[in-house]
Design an enzyme around this catalytic site. Structure first.
Site, mmCIF file in Angstrom:
data_model
loop_
_atom_site.group_PDB
_atom_site.id
_atom_site.type_symbol
_atom_site.label_atom_id
_atom_site.label_comp_id
_atom_site.label_asym_id
_atom_site.label_seq_id
_atom_site.Cartn_x
_atom_site.Cartn_y
_atom_site.Cartn_z
ATOM 1 N N ASP A 154 127.100 -17.142 9.644
ATOM 2 C CA ASP A 154 125.735 -16.740 9.578
ATOM 3 C C ASP A 154 125.140 -16.792 11.034
ATOM 4 O O ASP A 154 124.688 -17.679 11.532
ATOM 5 C CB ASP A 154 125.053 -17.828 8.756
ATOM 6 C CG ASP A 154 123.444 -17.564 8.621
ATOM 7 O OD1 ASP A 154 123.056 -16.371 8.989
ATOM 8 O OD2 ASP A 154 122.794 -18.494 8.266
HETATM 9 C C1 SPV Z 1 119.162 -19.345 5.285
HETATM 10 O O1 SPV Z 1 119.092 -19.408 4.111
HETATM 11 O O2 SPV Z 1 119.911 -18.304 5.742
HETATM 12 C C2 SPV Z 1 118.309 -19.750 6.204
HETATM 13 C C3 SPV Z 1 117.826 -21.089 6.214
HETATM 14 O O3 SPV Z 1 117.880 -19.029 7.015
HETATM 15 S S1 SPV Z 1 118.904 -22.001 6.912
HETATM 16 O O4 SPV Z 1 120.232 -21.982 6.395
HETATM 17 O O5 SPV Z 1 118.533 -23.307 6.702
HETATM 18 O O6 SPV Z 1 118.820 -21.654 8.093
HETATM 19 MG MG MG Z 2 119.119 -17.539 7.465
#
Ligand code: SPV
Ligand code: MG
Length: 553
Positions: free
Chosen positions: A55
């Site tokens: 991510d």
């Molecule tokens: C997501 O769900 O992608 C978020 C929240 O941005 S977190 O993973 O806590 O950053």
């Molecule tokens: Mg996110």
């Protein structure tokens, strides 16, 4: 304009906390909605995990948008999209807001980190963007939206990046001044204290959104009492799916079959339901028009067959439709051929031992008066308002695909399949046959010459064998008008006998067809020579069983 954005605004205007849960595709969004959440969080973590990449802005804006759009397409609750940093600078934010808004997304959250960002829970590189840069993104986003209800949520990562509470408060105040509709204040602390302190200091200056992934003990009610407007459960569907899938897969390999997992996984029927199969099938009925038009089959299967002594041993307690022929019920054999010809709408009229009539994919209706009525009444127990053609099939007949295809090609409002090859000198069984006399029969010698369709002049058990041209096979096709003529003729017979009189009620299909002809209606025959058999006697049964036991299927 955006109904979903208006819905989210209404949720924000309502008392109490708004709860949304994450998804990474349309199915996930449906599950979020069915569970009862107020909205869907289109999570960058989930979407990138679903593609097995970090991510960290590895995927592009269009890939995140595709996923969010697929959720918005199926969900009737609003989708709040995680927009990361806006995928670049303020120009990228402007483009992104336009696209997300057009896709029916209700709100986007944009975070004040530098592009490309890394997920907030990853230690190390958590680089905050300069405030001025982020203020520009907020202003650009608000200027780009067309629907005033569309919401832009400013996500502050100051606590995540270790800049402390004062920096967080300073930034959030500036973001609201720049036009943001709400603040998402993110924290990776295992305790809620820093969030609670932030909330105390914030004093409800603008709606607050939290993501309690690490401080998970706090209930939604407690957040509500502290003035939080929206809680995001940001990854719990994904994490439960991963755990469940890993357990199931490991068990299949260790046990050697799926027997032990079967009970705890979703049944196929649930999968189909989530896919919208019911709607698909009803649409198909309305709109999937074939060259042949809409066709259904009706199998009158209400009667018993105790009149045939040779069958008493093998089938005394079974409706004919469920008689086992080479390992499958006769009805299942009929269904197989119907499916091959593209006929999937099959109504079976049950009576004698009706509860035994169970074959997948049929619609079962009942002729509760089967003992006092004939097969004409059973046939008409199927709904008669069908607007396509109706293929009637007696329950004791086996046929092949070409037989049906040919019958369906023959023109006419009522067309009977009639076998013209019957050898009158060698009767097959004790059964009285429905014989047919035609008004322009083909010339018959060793071969027959002439059209394959002809008009019925007489039909029924009283037609003498020596003048008959063929035997009614028990298969016939009716247009809507043909079915109406059949119904009217049946009414005429009942009326003649006095309504409710046994003789009228017991009229057979052949009796009613004879009445149609007597009333001046046209009943056509399609002449066939092979491709079918009736199972009336033990002899017929043996022949049919041997055919299916020497062939596959
Ligand atoms: C997501 O769900 O992608 C978020 C929240 O941005 S977190 O993973 O806590 O950053
Ligand atoms: Mg996110």
């Amino acid at each position: 304009m955006g109904q979903q954005a208006a819905k989210l605004r209404a949720l924000f205007a309502r008392d109490g906390v708004v709860r949304i849960a994450a998804a990474h595709n349309a199915l996930g969004a449906k599950l979020v909605e069915r569970a009862g959440f107020d909205g869907v969080w289109s999570s960058s973590l989930e979407i990138s995990a679903s593609r097995a990449v970090p991510d960290a802005d590895i995927l592009t804006m269009s890939e995140y948008l595709d996923a969010a759009e697929s959720m918005a397409e199926v969900a009737s609750i609003p989708v709040v999209a995680d927009g990361d940093t806006g995928y670049g600078n303020s120009n990228n934010v402007i483009n992104m807001v336009r696209k997300y808004e057009s896709a029916g997304i209700a709100a986007v959250a944009i975070e004040d980190k530098q592009f490309p960002k890394v997920n907030s829970f990853i230690l190390g590189r958590q680089e905050l963007a300069p405030v001025s840069e982020f203020v520009g993104k907020m202003m650009g986003a608000k200027a780009a939206q067309r629907d005033p209800n569309f919401m832009v949520i400013a996500r502050c990562e100051a606590l995540i990046a270790g800049w402390g509470l004062e920096e967080a408060l300073r930034r959030c105040t500036t973001y609201i001044d720049a036009g943001a509709d709400a603040i998402l204040i993110h924290s990776k602390s295992k305790k809620p204290d820093e969030i609670f302190t932030f909330l105390d200091r914030w004093k409800n200056r603008a709606p607050i959104v939290v993501v309690p992934t690490t401080y998970y003990d706090v209930t939604a009610a407690e957040f509500a009492s502290r003035g939080v407007k929206m809680v995001i459960y940001a990854n719990h569907g994904l994490r439960s799916a991963i755990a469940a899938i890993e357990k199931t897969f490991a068990e299949i390999l260790s046990i050697g079959s799926t027997a032990t997992v079967e009970d705890r996984i979703a049944p196929m029927s649930h999968v189909f339901e989530l896919q919208g199969m019911a709607q698909f099938q009803s649409d198909e009925k309305k709109f999937l028009l074939s060259e042949r038009g809409r066709i259904r089959a009706v199998v009158p299967a209400a009667g018993d067959h105790r009149d045939e002594p040779s069958m008493s041993e093998i089938a005394a307690d079974t409706p004919m439709a469920m008689l086992d022929i080479g390992g499958k019920p006769l009805l299942a054999r009929q269904m197989e051929v119907l499916h091959q010809t593209g006929i999937n709408d099959v109504t079976v009229v049950a009576g004698y031992r009706g509860d035994m009539i169970q074959v997948e994919g049929i619609k079962r209706v009942s002729n509760t008066r089967w003992e006092e009525t004939g097969n004409a009444q059973s046939f008409l127990c199927a709904p008669t308002d069908f607007d396509g053609r109706t293929l009637m099939i007696f329950s004791d007949v086996i046929f092949d695909r070409e037989f049906i295809d040919q019958l369906l090609r023959a023109p006419g409002d009522i067309v009977l399949a009639v076998d013209s090859t019957y050898d009158w000198k060698a009767p097959r069984s004790t059964k009285e046959m429905d014989l047919v006399e035609l008004d322009n029969p083909p010339v018959k010698g060793r071969r027959s010459l002439g059209p394959a369709t002809a008009k019925v002049q007489r039909i029924g058990q009283k037609v003498p064998a020596k003048t008959a041209h063929g035997e009614f096979t028990g298969l016939a096709v009716f247009t809507r008008d043909g079915l109406k003529a059949f119904e009217d003729a049946f009414q005429a017979i009942r009326g003649r006998h006095g309504n409710g009189n046994a003789a009228g009620e017991r009229a057979s299909v052949a009796d009613v067809l004879a009445e149609v002809v007597a009333r001046g209606g046209a009943v056509q025959c399609h002449l066939v020579g092979s491709g079918w058999t009736e199972i009336h006697s033990l002899n017929d049964y043996k022949l049919a069983s041997s055919r299916f036991s020497t062939r596959r299927g």
